[in-house]
Design a protein around this motif. Structure first.
Motif, PDB file in Angstrom:
ATOM      1  N   MET A   1      63.306  46.847  49.738  1.00 48.11           N
ATOM      2  CA  MET A   1      64.568  46.136  49.959  1.00 48.11           C
ATOM      3  C   MET A   1      65.371  46.091  48.675  1.00 48.11           C
ATOM      4  SD  MET A   1      65.171  42.219  51.249  1.00 48.11           S
ATOM      5  CE  MET A   1      64.768  41.553  49.638  1.00 48.11           C
ATOM      6  N   THR A   2      66.668  46.400  48.737  1.00 49.22           N
ATOM      7  CA  THR A   2      67.548  46.349  47.588  1.00 49.22           C
ATOM      8  C   THR A   2      67.709  44.918  47.101  1.00 49.22           C
ATOM      9  OG1 THR A   2      68.773  48.244  48.425  1.00 49.22           O
ATOM     10  CG2 THR A   2      69.861  46.904  46.770  1.00 49.22           C
ATOM     11  N   ALA A   3      67.711  44.720  45.777  1.00 54.15           N
ATOM     12  CA  ALA A   3      67.932  43.383  45.227  1.00 54.15           C
ATOM     13  C   ALA A   3      69.317  42.882  45.627  1.00 54.15           C
ATOM     14  CB  ALA A   3      67.795  43.419  43.714  1.00 54.15           C
ATOM     15  N   MET A   4      69.376  41.607  45.979  1.00 52.25           N
ATOM     16  CA  MET A   4      70.620  41.026  46.450  1.00 52.25           C
ATOM     17  C   MET A   4      71.423  40.471  45.281  1.00 52.25           C
ATOM     18  SD  MET A   4      70.488  41.384  49.780  1.00 52.25           S
ATOM     19  CE  MET A   4      71.650  40.192  50.420  1.00 52.25           C
ATOM     20  N   GLY A 166      67.172  39.282  65.923  1.00 54.51           N
ATOM     21  CA  GLY A 166      66.614  40.422  66.653  1.00 54.51           C
ATOM     22  C   GLY A 166      66.746  41.696  65.850  1.00 54.51           C
ATOM     23  N   GLU A 167      65.647  42.442  65.732  1.00 58.37           N
ATOM     24  CA  GLU A 167      65.608  43.530  64.755  1.00 58.37           C
ATOM     25  C   GLU A 167      66.225  44.828  65.250  1.00 58.37           C
ATOM     26  OE1 GLU A 167      61.646  43.829  63.233  1.00 58.37           O
ATOM     27  OE2 GLU A 167      61.568  41.687  62.710  1.00 58.37           O
ATOM     28  N   ARG A 168      66.230  45.066  66.543  1.00 60.37           N
ATOM     29  CA  ARG A 168      66.762  46.343  67.038  1.00 60.37           C
ATOM     30  C   ARG A 168      68.267  46.299  67.253  1.00 60.37           C
ATOM     31  NH1 ARG A 168      67.486  49.175  71.929  1.00 60.37           N
ATOM     32  NH2 ARG A 168      66.831  47.384  73.185  1.00 60.37           N
ATOM     33  N   LYS A 169      68.762  45.206  67.859  1.00 61.70           N
ATOM     34  CA  LYS A 169      70.189  45.138  68.174  1.00 61.70           C
ATOM     35  C   LYS A 169      70.948  44.155  67.299  1.00 61.70           C
ATOM     36  CE  LYS A 169      70.176  46.695  72.997  1.00 61.70           C
ATOM     37  NZ  LYS A 169      70.658  46.407  74.373  1.00 61.70           N
ATOM     38  N   THR A 170      70.445  42.919  67.164  1.00 61.75           N
ATOM     39  CA  THR A 170      71.223  41.901  66.462  1.00 61.75           C
ATOM     40  C   THR A 170      71.480  42.291  65.012  1.00 61.75           C
ATOM     41  OG1 THR A 170      70.278  40.168  67.864  1.00 61.75           O
ATOM     42  CG2 THR A 170      71.336  39.472  65.818  1.00 61.75           C
ATOM     43  N   ALA A 175      74.848  44.378  60.484  1.00 60.09           N
ATOM     44  CA  ALA A 175      75.168  45.422  59.513  1.00 60.09           C
ATOM     45  C   ALA A 175      76.553  45.999  59.742  1.00 60.09           C
ATOM     46  CB  ALA A 175      74.110  46.534  59.589  1.00 60.09           C
ATOM     47  N   GLU A 176      76.960  46.102  60.986  1.00 59.84           N
ATOM     48  CA  GLU A 176      78.256  46.709  61.300  1.00 59.84           C
ATOM     49  C   GLU A 176      79.421  45.748  61.134  1.00 59.84           C
ATOM     50  OE1 GLU A 176      77.508  48.075  65.290  1.00 59.84           O
ATOM     51  OE2 GLU A 176      77.096  50.104  64.610  1.00 59.84           O
ATOM     52  N   LEU A 197      67.343  44.587  57.942  1.00 58.82           N
ATOM     53  CA  LEU A 197      68.803  44.616  57.780  1.00 58.82           C
ATOM     54  C   LEU A 197      69.216  45.704  56.797  1.00 58.82           C
ATOM     55  CD1 LEU A 197      71.599  43.450  58.346  1.00 58.82           C
ATOM     56  CD2 LEU A 197      71.151  41.698  56.600  1.00 58.82           C
ATOM     57  N   GLN A 198      68.464  45.883  55.725  1.00 62.89           N
ATOM     58  CA  GLN A 198      68.767  46.945  54.766  1.00 62.89           C
ATOM     59  C   GLN A 198      68.768  48.317  55.444  1.00 62.89           C
ATOM     60  OE1 GLN A 198      69.243  46.861  50.978  1.00 62.89           O
ATOM     61  NE2 GLN A 198      70.176  48.679  51.909  1.00 62.89           N
ATOM     62  N   ARG A 199      67.795  48.558  56.309  1.00 69.47           N
ATOM     63  CA  ARG A 199      67.740  49.841  57.013  1.00 69.47           C
ATOM     64  C   ARG A 199      68.972  50.040  57.882  1.00 69.47           C
ATOM     65  NH1 ARG A 199      62.089  48.633  58.029  1.00 69.47           N
ATOM     66  NH2 ARG A 199      62.569  48.228  60.226  1.00 69.47           N
TER      67      ARG A 199
END
Length: 272
Positions: A1-4, A166-170, A175-176, A197-199
């Protein structure tokens, strides 16, 4: 995960709009703003979520318009608006109007919805968790498009807060579209959610650092848990990039004493 990126800490209060007369809610808004809270949220339901299922309850966005008029500094919004209760173009117009009433202090907190009684008693189609998320994904571009067509336009880019984990849709929708993501998570779970979320951010070509991370941290939550101790334990979440910390307050008294330690911690962290 990228540092925030480290953002200034902000403290929010969710005043749950049930079990109280409106005068008590209005008084709690005054007290929250006077004590230095950064954001006040309500929620978007038509019935109580705990206690008497037919107890006192008030509608979300008409209340936010009143809060916008009575306050002068604090940001305000819903945690969160249910996408399925309003036509998205109408919702955009409502948000734009409250934005102007408040002088540019409204947030659009929004999610896909989950409380079945709201849908069935008010005549909305409940569908499935997946169909409600698909509807949310379709609504957000319409809301932004309507903002651009309104006259007058919103006073600023209205920040969109999306709730849910939710990891697949939410998290793909976050992200968008989200400026802020809110979730109720401890540090261990948040590490995993932020990795997901990073992915999604990588997939849509967006930096995760553009998204403010919000966390629910205390008070009486949706699961009916009692208020926690007044001690503040925000550092593990802050170390992961969380900067917006939300504490619940329940009616009719709306005791905000458990918010004060969080405000002191915010001021220590942010400095002068």
């Amino acid at each position: 995960m990228t540092a925030m990126t480290t953002r200034p800490v902000r403290i929010a209060v969710q005043l749950q709009p049930q079990d109280a007369d409106y005068a008590q809610i209005r008084d709690a808004v005054v007290r929250a703003e006077d004590m230095g809270v950064d954001v006040i949220f309500n929620w978007d339901h038509f019935f109580t979520l705990r206690g008497d299922p037919d107890g006192k309850h008030f509608e979300c966005w008409t209340m936010l318009a009143a809060w916008a008029e009575q306050t002068s500094r604090i940001e305000l919004g819903a945690l969160v608006t249910c996408n399925g209760y309003r036509n998205p173009d109408l919702l955009a117009d409502m948000v734009r109007t409250v934005d102007h009433i408040s002088g540019g202090r409204v947030l659009l907190g929004i999610g896909s919805g989950w409380f079945e009684r709201d849908y069935t008693e008010y005549g909305y189609t409940f569908g499935t968790a997946g169909s409600r998320l698909d509807d949310l994904a379709a609504s957000l571009p319409r809301i932004r498009s309507r903002f651009e067509q309104l006259n007058p336009a919103p006073t600023r880019h209205v920040p969109v807060l999306i709730g849910g984990g939710g990891e697949r849709k939410t998290l793909r929708i976050v992200a968008e579209h989200a400026d802020i993501w809110h979730w109720f998570a401890g540090a261990d779970e948040l590490v995993h959610k932020l990795t997901v979320l990073q992915r999604h951010c990588d997939a849509v070509g967006r930096s995760i650092e553009e998204i403010e991370i919000g966390a629910g941290v205390g008070g009486l939550g949706r699961a009916g848990l009692p208020p926690g101790p007044p001690e503040v334990d925000g550092e593990p979440l802050r170390a992961l990039g969380a900067s917006l910390f939300t504490i619940n307050a329940v009616g009719p008294a709306y005791d905000l004493s458990h918010v004060e330690p969080w405000l002191r911690w915010r001021d220590q962290v942010n400095g002068p």
